[in-house]
Design an enzyme around this catalytic site. Structure first.
Site, PDB file in Angstrom:
ATOM      1  N   GLY A 251      -6.284  -4.324   6.786  1.00 58.84           N
ATOM      2  CA  GLY A 251      -5.430  -4.167   8.264  1.00 58.84           C
ATOM      3  C   GLY A 251      -5.706  -5.403  10.070  1.00 58.84           C
ATOM      4  O   GLY A 251      -4.811  -5.944  10.188  1.00 58.84           O
TER       5      GLY A 251
ATOM      6  N   GLN B 117      -2.182   3.113  10.064  1.00 55.08           N
ATOM      7  CA  GLN B 117      -1.849   4.608  10.240  1.00 55.08           C
ATOM      8  C   GLN B 117      -1.301   5.073   9.580  1.00 55.08           C
ATOM      9  O   GLN B 117      -0.573   6.195   9.454  1.00 55.08           O
ATOM     10  CB  GLN B 117      -2.604   5.077  11.743  1.00 55.08           C
ATOM     11  CG  GLN B 117      -4.008   5.010  12.151  1.00 55.08           C
ATOM     12  CD  GLN B 117      -5.380   5.246  11.124  1.00 55.08           C
ATOM     13  OE1 GLN B 117      -5.002   6.436  10.689  1.00 55.08           O
ATOM     14  NE2 GLN B 117      -6.233   4.739  11.119  1.00 55.08           N
TER      15      GLN B 117
ATOM     16  N   ALA C 237      -4.420  -0.694   2.160  1.00 54.44           N
ATOM     17  CA  ALA C 237      -4.396   0.134   1.428  1.00 54.44           C
ATOM     18  C   ALA C 237      -5.051   1.829   1.309  1.00 54.44           C
ATOM     19  O   ALA C 237      -4.864   2.380   1.249  1.00 54.44           O
ATOM     20  CB  ALA C 237      -4.784  -0.459  -0.128  1.00 54.44           C
TER      21      ALA C 237
ATOM     22  N   THR D  83      -8.642 -16.499  -3.069  1.00 54.43           N
ATOM     23  CA  THR D  83      -7.864 -16.557  -4.810  1.00 54.43           C
ATOM     24  C   THR D  83      -7.419 -14.468  -4.539  1.00 54.43           C
ATOM     25  O   THR D  83      -7.826 -13.654  -3.979  1.00 54.43           O
ATOM     26  CB  THR D  83      -9.590 -16.109  -5.814  1.00 54.43           C
ATOM     27  OG1 THR D  83      -9.344 -17.630  -6.286  1.00 54.43           O
ATOM     28  CG2 THR D  83      -9.212 -15.836  -7.396  1.00 54.43           C
TER      29      THR D  83
ATOM     30  N   CYS E  45     -13.768   1.759  13.341  1.00 58.23           N
ATOM     31  CA  CYS E  45     -14.606   0.533  14.103  1.00 58.23           C
ATOM     32  C   CYS E  45     -15.093   0.840  15.447  1.00 58.23           C
ATOM     33  O   CYS E  45     -15.392  -0.320  14.834  1.00 58.23           O
ATOM     34  CB  CYS E  45     -12.874  -0.393  14.066  1.00 58.23           C
ATOM     35  SG  CYS E  45     -12.062  -0.090  12.501  1.00 58.23           S
TER      36      CYS E  45
END
Length: 395
Positions: A70, A178, A199, A236, A326
């Site tokens: 995110g 969220q 995810a 990648t 966070c």
């Protein structure tokens, strides 16, 4: 007993998701950019996941770009628009309660010369569409408002805000980290031009996310290097993570109503018991629970510190949060709660309880018992509580 009530910070990886991922670590391990059959097998799995994400939010598969999560998606959407449209304008609109991935990105752009309007919220944490429209200027190039707040669970009127942005021909981005799996999202009906997701918030793996970008919206590429993701994001691709994200969002959308009903029943009972059994508490955020994430209960406890509550609950085997994961290392009170007008001393005494699909009513009852004990113990040690109680005796 060990109880996890911090599902807004992260969820566990569902066993069905993990099972889907495992072959892509050891069997189908090719690089999706390679031209041989090992690479083609990996690319097929990536494209399959892309289609699952597109179905979940009603967009085209080629509008889905895989990221590391995110935070990257928010950074890419906001900086990508700003730098691609700097000749058109330099003004961005967001809100004061956004996740740090949005707030700090906007602050970084301000240092580059962009101007940002941080729209205020009401006492329950709602952004007013009228305030968004009033903030629009001729040089506004982006509106970014989160779908649901990570600390207090308030669900924003995204469809109305998106309609305003569309009417003014301004790109609209929403941080839906969220919300995915908890709130129905249709990027067409909701007038969303860009959307961020991660995810690990909906029972998928950590380290993988998505930026949805509507075709026709121009943004700068995020990282230089190879030509992955249609030459828009070098690196990648994380095939196992992408496969897991695809499976997780497919399950989350299919099971949303069932899980929300279960989770809301736990949250509602928790709120009822806390407000009945513990005096002088304040529930922060939306009072109308239909406009609040089913998982969220954010309480302020008068006269005591949230960090002390968190640590004592941790000793009792209960994992909760004192705010955004966070920002949990900060001793400062939550800027989100302060934005709602919560007094600083109450903001310091706040705890977020966030429930998940595997939590039980037994865990709710145990948690309230331990919370009641904890609050009583800490208040008995609080000079402020003793002073107030003494004052009340002589009134």
């Amino acid at each position: 007993m060990r109880i996890y009530l911090d599902n807004s910070a992260t969820t566990f990886t569902d066993p069905e998701v993990l099972e889907e991922m495992l072959p892509y670590f050891t069997e189908v391990y090719g690089n999706g950019s390679s031209q041989h059959f090992f690479g083609r097998d990996a690319l097929k799995a990536i494209d399959n996941a892309r289609e699952k994400v597109a179905r979940a939010i009603n967009c085209k598969p080629n509008e889905i770009y895989f990221t590391s999560g995110g935070t990257e998606s928010d950074n890419w959407a906001i900086k990508g628009i700003a730098r691609a449209h700097r000749k058109k304008g330099k003004h961005i609109i967001t809100s004061v309660i956004e996740h740090p991935a949005v707030i700090k990105t906007c602050e970084a752009l301000e240092r580059e010369g962009f101007e940002v309007t941080y729209v205020k919220v009401d006492g329950e944490g709602f952004v007013s569409p009228a305030d968004i429209e009033a903030a629009i200027r001729e040089d506004t190039i982006l509106i970014s408002i989160m779908t649901a707040n990570n600390e207090m669970g308030t669900i924003q009127p995204i469809r109305e805000i998106g309609a305003i942005a569309k009417a003014h021909r301004i790109p609209f981005h929403t941080d839906a980290v969220q919300a995915i799996g908890n709130v129905p999202i249709d990027v067409v009906a909701d007038n969303i031009d860009m959307l961020s997701m991660s995810a690990h918030k909906f029972y998928g793996p950590k380290g993988v996310g998505v930026l949805y970008k509507r075709n026709g919206i121009k943004i700068d590429r995020f990282m230089d290097g190879g030509e992955q993701e249609r030459n828009m994001r070098a690196s990648t691709l994380n095939t196992p993570g992408i496969v897991g994200l695809g499976k997780a969002i497919e399950m989350a959308v299919a099971d949303m109503d069932k899980h929300n009903a279960h989770i809301a029943s736990l949250r509602d009972e928790f709120v009822r018991q806390v407000t009945e059994r513990i005096p002088e508490v304040k529930l922060n955020g939306a009072k109308d629970f239909s406009k609040r994430l089913a998982s969220n209960a954010n309480f302020s406890f008068k006269y005591i510190e949230g960090e002390s509550i968190l640590m004592r609950l941790d000793l009792a085997g209960i994992a909760v949060s004192s705010g955004s994961a966070c920002s949990s290392g900060s001793l400062e009170p939550s800027y989100v709660l302060l934005s709602l007008g919560v007094p600083i001393e109450l903001a310091h005494g706040s705890i977020r309880f966030s429930f998940g699909k595997n939590n039980t009513m037994e865990e709710v009852n145990y948690t309230v018992d331990k919370l009641e004990e904890t609050v009583r113990f800490l208040r008995e040690l609080s000079p402020l509580f003793k002073f107030v109680q003494g004052e009340q005796k002589y009134v």
